[in-house]
Design a protein around this motif. Structure first.
Motif, short mmCIF file in Angstrom:
data_model
loop_
_atom_site.label_atom_id
_atom_site.label_comp_id
_atom_site.label_asym_id
_atom_site.label_seq_id
_atom_site.Cartn_x
_atom_site.Cartn_y
_atom_site.Cartn_z
N ASP A 79 50.01 38.44 37.87
CA ASP A 79 50.27 39.88 37.76
C ASP A 79 49.54 40.60 38.90
OD1 ASP A 79 51.13 42.30 36.80
OD2 ASP A 79 49.49 42.51 35.36
N ILE A 80 50.21 41.57 39.52
CA ILE A 80 49.58 42.31 40.63
C ILE A 80 48.54 43.29 40.09
CG2 ILE A 80 49.98 44.04 42.42
CD1 ILE A 80 52.50 42.72 43.15
N GLU A 81 48.90 44.04 39.05
CA GLU A 81 48.03 45.11 38.57
C GLU A 81 47.07 44.58 37.50
OE1 GLU A 81 51.38 45.44 38.52
OE2 GLU A 81 51.63 46.66 40.33
N LEU A 113 46.81 40.66 44.26
CA LEU A 113 46.95 40.42 45.71
C LEU A 113 45.65 39.86 46.29
CD1 LEU A 113 48.99 43.51 46.93
CD2 LEU A 113 49.75 41.14 46.78
N GLU A 114 44.52 40.39 45.82
CA GLU A 114 43.24 39.89 46.31
C GLU A 114 43.01 38.45 45.87
OE1 GLU A 114 40.18 43.50 46.54
OE2 GLU A 114 41.33 43.52 44.69
N LEU A 115 43.42 38.14 44.62
CA LEU A 115 43.33 36.75 44.16
C LEU A 115 44.22 35.86 45.02
CD1 LEU A 115 42.53 34.49 42.23
CD2 LEU A 115 44.36 35.27 40.68
N ALA A 116 45.43 36.35 45.35
CA ALA A 116 46.36 35.58 46.16
C ALA A 116 45.77 35.27 47.53
CB ALA A 116 47.68 36.34 46.30
N GLU A 117 45.09 36.25 48.14
CA GLU A 117 44.44 36.02 49.44
C GLU A 117 43.38 34.93 49.32
OE1 GLU A 117 42.99 39.76 50.72
OE2 GLU A 117 44.97 40.63 51.07
N TRP A 118 42.62 34.97 48.21
CA TRP A 118 41.59 33.96 47.97
C TRP A 118 42.21 32.58 47.84
CZ3 TRP A 118 40.47 30.56 43.98
CH2 TRP A 118 39.19 30.01 43.95
N VAL A 119 43.31 32.50 47.11
CA VAL A 119 44.00 31.22 46.93
C VAL A 119 44.56 30.72 48.25
CG1 VAL A 119 46.00 30.11 45.84
CG2 VAL A 119 44.57 31.68 44.50
N MET A 120 45.16 31.62 49.05
CA MET A 120 45.75 31.20 50.33
C MET A 120 44.69 30.64 51.27
SD MET A 120 49.02 31.44 50.45
CE MET A 120 49.34 31.47 52.20
N GLU A 121 43.48 31.18 51.21
CA GLU A 121 42.40 30.70 52.07
C GLU A 121 41.96 29.29 51.69
OE1 GLU A 121 39.21 33.44 51.94
OE2 GLU A 121 40.34 35.11 52.83
N ILE A 156 53.88 33.32 42.71
CA ILE A 156 54.94 34.24 42.27
C ILE A 156 54.25 35.47 41.69
CG2 ILE A 156 56.93 34.55 40.74
CD1 ILE A 156 57.11 31.42 40.70
N PHE A 157 54.60 36.66 42.20
CA PHE A 157 54.00 37.89 41.72
C PHE A 157 54.78 38.46 40.53
CE2 PHE A 157 52.41 38.63 46.25
CZ PHE A 157 51.16 38.14 45.93
N LEU A 158 54.05 39.05 39.59
CA LEU A 158 54.64 39.75 38.45
C LEU A 158 54.16 41.19 38.47
CD1 LEU A 158 53.84 37.08 35.70
CD2 LEU A 158 55.93 37.25 37.05
N THR A 159 55.01 42.13 38.11
CA THR A 159 54.59 43.54 38.05
C THR A 159 55.52 44.32 37.13
OG1 THR A 159 54.09 45.53 39.32
CG2 THR A 159 55.96 44.24 40.05
N CYS A 160 55.03 45.43 36.62
CA CYS A 160 55.86 46.28 35.77
C CYS A 160 56.31 47.52 36.51
CB CYS A 160 55.10 46.68 34.50
SG CYS A 160 53.56 47.53 34.82
N HIS A 161 55.99 47.64 37.82
CA HIS A 161 56.32 48.83 38.60
C HIS A 161 57.56 48.59 39.44
CE1 HIS A 161 52.88 51.19 37.46
NE2 HIS A 161 52.10 50.15 37.68
#
Length: 535
Positions: free
Chosen positions: A55-57, A64-72, A80-85
Motif C-alpha cells: 500500500d502506498i499510503e 514508496l519509501e519502503l519500495a526504494e529501500w527494497v530496490m536498494e 505491486i503498488f496498492l492505493t485507494c486514491h
C-alpha cells in the motif's frame, strides 16, 4: 516456487487479499503479512521475498519509501503498488512501463491474479541465465547501489579520472572491473511538466520515469544502470561490449522513451547520447553531455548525438532594449512583448540561441522592466515576490519556452498593476482599507507602501493628491477618531483604548491625544460622558 509479502496497515485489507486469491494456482507457496514498514523490513531480512504487494499510503513511512529501500537491497523483488486514491490513476500505465503495477482499492481479485502472474513470468524470465559479454554480465550481477556510488564518485571526481585510480577504487570496493571495459552514457534531462502535479504526484512520476528508463533504455536493467543526478536529470550508463552500433540502438531506445514520457507523464524530455568510453573517461564525457544540455535552450523532446549534434556557442547582437523601456513606460506592453517574442522566434529559426545568449536576453529584458517600474514608483521586489512569480523567474533561463512564459507573466502582471496605480483612486482606497483593517498594529509608512507595491514617497504624493493629507497624518486622524468614540461611549481602560489603536506606550498616547484635543484622555471621557448623562 515463490514467496509473496503483503504490506498494508489495514489488517482487514491484508486478510481479504490473503483469503481472496488461490495462491498455489499462481505458483506462490508462501504468503507473509506486514502491517508496518518495520515488520516488512524484518521479513525481508529473514525470508526470501519474490513479490511484494504494498500500500502506498501508510502512516510514518510511505510505501514508496519502503519500495526504494527494497530496490536498494533486494532489486530482484517484483513490486505491486496498492492505493485507494483514483487521483493517481494517470500514473498507472506509466508505472507499468517500469515492470511495476498499480492497482486501485477495493482490489478486484481477477485483476490482482493477472498482475501476479505477470510478476511471476518476469521473475522466471529474469532468473534465466542471460548471455552477455564477460564484463557486462559481472556488472549486471553486482549490487546496483554499489555500482551507482562508484559511478557517482567518478562523475564527482571523488575518484580521480585516471585509469589506475578507477581500477584501484573498483578493487577496493570488490567491484568486477577491467580497464578495457567500455560504456556508453545517456544524459536524460526532464525539461518541464505539462500539467500541475503535487509534490506527492511528482515523486511518484519521477520514480516512474526512472523505472521507465530502466525498462526501455536498459531493457529491464539487463545491460546497464540508471543513476539519479540533480535537477531532474538521470544518467543511463550501458555496457557497450556487446553492441556493434550502440549509438543507433540508443537513439531508437531514446525515441521510444521520449514518446512514452510525453504520453504517460505529461512532460518534455531530451536525451544526450555520448560516445563509447572507458571508465576513467566517464567524467569528461558526462561533462561534455552536460554542456550540450546547458546549451539546449531551443529544443524540446529531442535526441542529441555527441558525435554529430553538438550545440555550439553562437554570437548574435541583442536588440536595443532601451527603446523597449520607453515603450513600456508609455504603456506599449503588448507591442514590446510581441517584438521580444518575434526576436526569439527569429533566433530559433536561425539556430542562433544558446544558454549564454538566452541569459543575456533575460537580464536585459528584466532591466527594461525594472526601469519602467522604477519610473512609475512601483517596487519590483514586492510585485514579483509571490511564489508563482519566483517560480517563473527561476525557470526563465532554462529554455526559450520558459523565457517566453516568464515574459508573458511579468509583462501581464506589471501591465495590470500599472493600470491600477494610474487609477490612483483605487490605490488610495486600498491603502485606506488596509489602514482600517490594521489600525491596532504598529503600522509604518513603509509597511503600508509595501502593501500596494509602491515607493513610500510616491505613495505619499498620490495619497495626498487624493485626500489632502499624508498617509501618516491620515493614519493618526483615523486612530484619533476611534479613540474619541471609545472614550466617550465605553468604560474601557484608557490603556486598552491606546492599545486598540496601535499605541503600546500609554504616556505617548496621552500626550498626542491632548495635543490635538486640548484635553487628556481622562478629561475628555469625563466631559463627554457628563454631557451624555445630562441629555
Amino acid at each position: 516456487m515463490l514467496q509473496l509479502l503483503i504490506v498494508d496497515d489495514e489488517i482487514h485489507a491484508v486478510e481479504g487479499v490473503r483469503s481472496g486469491v488461490e495462491w498455489q494456482k499462481l505458483g506462490i507457496t508462501a504468503v507473509f503479512s506486514a502491517f508496518t514498514v518495520k515488520q516488512a523490513k524484518e521479513l525481508f531480512e529473514n525470508e526470501r521475498i519474490d513479490i511484494m504487494l504494498c500500500d502506498i499510503e501508510m502512516p510514518q513511512v510511505s510505501g514508496l519509501e519502503l519500495a526504494e529501500w527494497v530496490m536498494e537491497r533486494y532489486p530482484s523483488t517484483a513490486m505491486i503498488f496498492l492505493t485507494c486514491h483514483a487521483d493517481f490513476k494517470y500514473a498507472q500505465q506509466a508505472l507499468q512501463l517500469g515492470s511495476l503495477d498499480y492497482i486501485l482499492k477495493p482490489i478486484p481479485f481477477d485483476e490482482l491474479e493477472k498482475t501476479i502472474l505477470k510478476a511471476v513470468e518476469k521473475i522466471n524470465k529474469d532468473s534465466e541465465l542471460v548471455e552477455f559479454s564477460q564484463y557486462g554480465q559481472f556488472w549486471f550481477q553486482h549490487q546496483p547501489m554499489l555500482i551507482e556510488r562508484f559511478w557517482l564518485d567518478i562523475i564527482n571526481q571523488t575518484i580521480p579520472p585516471r585509469a589506475e585510480s578507477v581500477s584501484r577504487a573498483a578493487a577496493d570496493r570488490n567491484i568486477p572491473y577491467a580497464e578495457k571495459m567500455t560504456f556508453a552514457p545517456v544524459l536524460i534531462s526532464m525539461q518541464r511538466w505539462h500539467k500541475h502535479v503535487t509534490m506527492r504526484e511528482e515523486k511518484i512520476l519521477e520514480y516512474a520515469l526512472t523505472n521507465t528508463a530502466e525498462e526501455i533504455i536498459l531493457e529491464n536493467k539487463k545491460n546497464g544502470q540508471i543513476i539519479t543526478l540533480n535537477s531532474g536529470r538521470l544518467l543511463a550508463i550501458l555496457s557497450a561490449e556487446s553492441y556493434s552500433d550502440i549509438e543507433l540502438l540508443l537513439k531508437q531506445s531514446c525515441e521510444r522513451y521520449i514518446d512514452a514520457c510525453r504520453k504517460y507523464f505529461y512532460c518534455d524530455i531530451s536525451c544526450y547520447i555520448g560516445e563509447k568510453v572507458h571508465g576513467h573517461e566517464m567524467f569528461e564525457m558526462v561533462k561534455r553531455l552536460g554542456e550540450n544540455e546547458k546549451n539546449n535552450v531551443a529544443y524540446n523532446n529531442k535526441i542529441f548525438l555527441l558525435s554529430g549534434d553538438q550545440l555550439q556557442p553562437v554570437s548574435r547582437q541583442l536588440p536595443d532594449m532601451s527603446t523597449w523601456s520607453i515603450m513600456l513606460k508609455e504603456g506599449e506592453f503588448a507591442k514590446v512583448l510581441e517584438e521580444a517574442t518575434s526576436f526569439l522566434d527569429l533566433l530559433l529559426g536561425q539556430n542562433g540561441l544558446d544558454a549564454n545568449l538566452l541569459r543575456q536576453f533575460y537580464q536585459d529584458f528584466q532591466q527594461a522592466m525594472y526601469y519602467m517600474l522604477q519610473m512609475k514608483g512601483i517596487q519590483a521586489h514586492q510585485l514579483f515576490s509571490n511564489t508563482i512569480s519566483l517560480e517563473f523567474s527561476a525557470n526563465a533561463t532554462r529554455s526559450v519556452t520558459d523565457l517566453i512564459a516568464w515574459m508573458n507573466h511579468v509583462v501581464s502582471k506589471a501591465m495590470a498593476y500599472v493600470n491600477t496605480v494610474e487609477q490612483s483612486f483605487s490605490v488610495v482606497q486600498r491603502v485606506i482599507s488596509y489602514i482600517k483593517q490594521h489600525i491596532a498594529e504598529d503600522l509604518s509608512r513603509e509597511e503600508i507602501a509595501n502593501h500596494v507595491f509602491l515607493n513610500p514617497d510616491y505613495l505619499t504624493r498620490i495619497f495626498k493628491k487624493e485626500t489632502g493629507m499624508a498617509v501618516s497624518d491620515y493614519l493618526f486622524h483615523e486612530r484619533l477618531k476611534i479613540a474619541q468614540k471609545l472614550l466617550a461611549k465605553t468604560d474601557m481602560p484608557i490603556s486598552a483604548v491606546a492599545s486598540h489603536i496601535g499605541y503600546a506606550n500609554f504616556s505617548h498616547f496621552s500626550r498626542m491625544f491632548k495635543k490635538h484635543n486640548d484635553l487628556n484622555p481622562i478629561e475628555y471621557r469625563q466631559l463627554h460622558q457628563s454631557l451624555q448623562s445630562e441629555r
